[in-house]
Design a protein around this motif. Sequence first.
Motif, short mmCIF file in Angstrom:
data_model
loop_
_atom_site.label_atom_id
_atom_site.label_comp_id
_atom_site.label_asym_id
_atom_site.label_seq_id
_atom_site.Cartn_x
_atom_site.Cartn_y
_atom_site.Cartn_z
N LYS A 164 9.83 -9.85 -7.19
CA LYS A 164 10.43 -9.38 -5.94
C LYS A 164 9.56 -8.27 -5.34
O LYS A 164 9.10 -7.38 -6.07
N THR A 165 9.36 -8.32 -4.05
CA THR A 165 8.66 -7.23 -3.37
C THR A 165 9.57 -6.64 -2.31
O THR A 165 10.51 -7.29 -1.85
N TYR A 166 9.26 -5.42 -1.91
CA TYR A 166 10.15 -4.72 -0.98
C TYR A 166 9.57 -4.60 0.42
O TYR A 166 10.22 -4.10 1.32
N GLY A 167 8.34 -5.01 0.59
CA GLY A 167 7.73 -4.95 1.92
C GLY A 167 7.68 -6.33 2.53
O GLY A 167 8.33 -7.27 2.07
N GLU A 168 6.88 -6.44 3.58
CA GLU A 168 6.79 -7.72 4.28
C GLU A 168 5.73 -8.61 3.64
O GLU A 168 4.75 -8.12 3.08
N ASP A 169 5.87 -9.89 3.78
CA ASP A 169 4.86 -10.89 3.39
C ASP A 169 4.39 -10.75 1.94
O ASP A 169 3.19 -10.85 1.67
N GLY A 170 5.29 -10.47 1.04
CA GLY A 170 4.90 -10.40 -0.37
C GLY A 170 4.16 -9.12 -0.73
O GLY A 170 3.84 -8.90 -1.89
N ASN A 171 3.86 -8.29 0.24
CA ASN A 171 3.23 -7.01 -0.05
C ASN A 171 4.35 -5.99 -0.31
O ASN A 171 5.50 -6.21 0.05
N GLY A 172 4.02 -4.91 -0.92
CA GLY A 172 5.01 -3.86 -1.10
C GLY A 172 5.05 -3.00 0.16
O GLY A 172 4.47 -3.34 1.19
N ILE A 173 5.75 -1.88 0.05
CA ILE A 173 5.76 -0.92 1.16
C ILE A 173 4.59 0.04 0.90
O ILE A 173 4.56 0.69 -0.16
N PRO A 174 3.63 0.14 1.81
CA PRO A 174 2.50 1.04 1.57
C PRO A 174 2.98 2.48 1.34
O PRO A 174 3.93 2.94 1.99
N VAL A 175 2.34 3.15 0.38
CA VAL A 175 2.73 4.51 0.02
C VAL A 175 1.58 5.45 0.35
O VAL A 175 0.46 5.24 -0.10
N LEU A 176 1.85 6.46 1.15
CA LEU A 176 0.78 7.33 1.61
C LEU A 176 1.00 8.78 1.19
O LEU A 176 2.15 9.23 1.07
N THR A 177 -0.10 9.48 1.00
CA THR A 177 -0.01 10.92 0.86
C THR A 177 -0.02 11.50 2.28
O THR A 177 -0.44 10.83 3.22
N TYR A 178 0.43 12.74 2.41
CA TYR A 178 0.49 13.34 3.75
C TYR A 178 -0.91 13.60 4.30
O TYR A 178 -1.12 13.58 5.51
#
Lengths: 354, 345
Positions: A280-294
């Motif tokens: 299972k993924t939580y983002g769109e199109d099989g990708n996850g949700i990108p995680v960024l530093t500030y």
Amino acid sequence: MKKTAKIKWADFNKEIADDNYYYLRSCIRQNFFPGSEKAFLDILRHNLHKTIFDDASHTTCAGIGYHADIVTFETLQTIAARHFSLMNERGIPSAVVSCITSFGIYSEILATWEEFPEEKEKIRAYLKKATGREFEVPENVVHSCDIIYKFRNEIAAQMKSPLINQKTGKPLKIVDHIGCHYSKMFPERGVGGAEFPKVLTGMITAWGGETVDYPERRHCCGFGFRQYLVKSNRSYPMSNSKKKFESMAPYKPDAILANCPGCTMFFDRWQYTLGQIEGKTYGEDGNGIPVLTYEELAGLVLGYDPWKLGMQLHQVDVEPFLDKMGVQYNPDDKYKGLNGKYINQPDFSGCLKV
Amino acid sequence: MMNKPRHIAVIGGGIAGMETASRLAQAGYKITLIEKERITGGHLTQWSHLFPDSSDPAIVVSRLSSALSHQNIKVITSTEITDISKNGQYFNLKSGSEMSLNADAIVVTSGFHLFDASRKEEYGYGLFDNVLTSADLELMMKNEKPIRTASGKKPRRIAIIHCVGSRDAKAGNTYCSKVCCITGIKQAIELNKRLPECEIFCFYMDLRLYGSSFDGLYLTAQQKHKVQFIRGRLSEAAEKPDKSLQIKAEDTLSGRPLRMDVDMIILLVGMEPGISHNNFSRNGSVQLDENGFLKCKDVHAARNLTTQTGIFMAGTCICPMSVSETLENARSAALEVINYFERKM
């Protein structure tokens, strides 16, 4: 807490020095997101024209050892005292801490010394005995996200790519995640206190994005050292991250923004792990949700090259987010390091091997 | 009894001020009752039911209002006293530059204000549509509005949260507001009467049911109205996409963390000292206690005497009190004033 008890935290802003900083780097950030600290220094020096001293003489804060019960509190305090002594030597009164764990450590030590002055005197003697050094407490100790928050409007004024979906024209939806040791232990040391810290949401809104308040927003990412250091316990940290993903997913966020190295790393890597375990993924199109530093987000907004920001080291592919923002980048440069040299690449990135 | 009527200023036209004024007027004193709001009656004018008998507070206010028509009483509304000074044997009371009057004695009945629930950010008051305070609920019931969520739906599950802003060092108030526990029980019963299908949960630290009939009401709430009591303090509330609320707490009896989805949260907000206390204490006229309420001269023998001779006090400016306690306390203050003048003769 006595002095801040009657405060309405939504209105609370802590004191953040204007200029002339001493940078206290993070051990783990330099491994997980090495581009972020470089970006911080670049943004401060080249975009905000501030003075910041990056000292090769400073060491780890030993926070990981402390939280793992390997390093004693006395040792931890003495290491911090040495860092303060290095600052005194340079005549710099304001510390900027890159790591949330370290920030929590410094906050804990300063609060201890305020409450128990005899402890400070004990450490003074230890430091003198161990190194011959003396120290004074800095005038201002903040986390590096506080600095970006303080100058968010100055960054907005130089913005090249606002947080707007270029296809729809709508603000990008970004969930914030605050490291527990940023303001949960000492709310008055975080911008906006513990419940609704404004430090990251302030950046998101200043740069045109939309913040998302979701039920598990304040829940820990699960990174607690005591859990994840023991391999057999790692399902517990992961279950915490999963709880958060499940809670934020219905809002369809475009990215997650975090201020703690552990949280950023966990959110990024656990999405892959959960993808492999559960499919299972939580983002769109099989990708996850990108995680960024500030720093990465600030860098993108200011037009920095994502690969110079180190975003090729993310597990969850950042390209969908870059495309939404309309950031110009060359996909062929993703795995090129210094002087255009190929730095090798992972078997695959993202969460699900399709 | 005396050669000429003494003049007493009563500051605050809530039920304590009204009762004190009327008792002193009946005893032959001239009274000026000063109220900062447009009408007298205080918080009770916004309340729907009184515990423990679910009676209408308008009855109490109406009785006290009738008593204020006594010829010895002058009522001044929309006026806030900003300064008190001693001028020889008189006290001089000022409201900015607009009003000045002299009095032989003062009774402070400046009451309380409700804890601002938005200070407990983790509970989401002012942020989430379906988080209300006990005062909001009373007003809703008083205006005979149906109990509905912000989107107009019948709530299926309501959580009532005790001790909001009371016994809470983080909020800066370590004292108990005393009346919230029984108010919560009363409100839970009222909610059940209006919404028989709705599940109602009270989250409490411990139930401080000090009145003789309060425990009976607690049992009735459980047996007849199916109100469920969970011993645990809420850690946070969060809004879900459908505007319902997810709450987190620890059930301290089972020793387990708890997550629950509810449609509405009622926060039982506590009492804080009236802001106007600062006006009286600023020039040292009276002293405040550790909680910011007016300090009494002797906690056992002189509860209605402030630290300044000639300035008395009654009601919730001393500490949190119920309606009946406030009225008793007001009568006690009136007696102290009468004794004070009789001793002076």
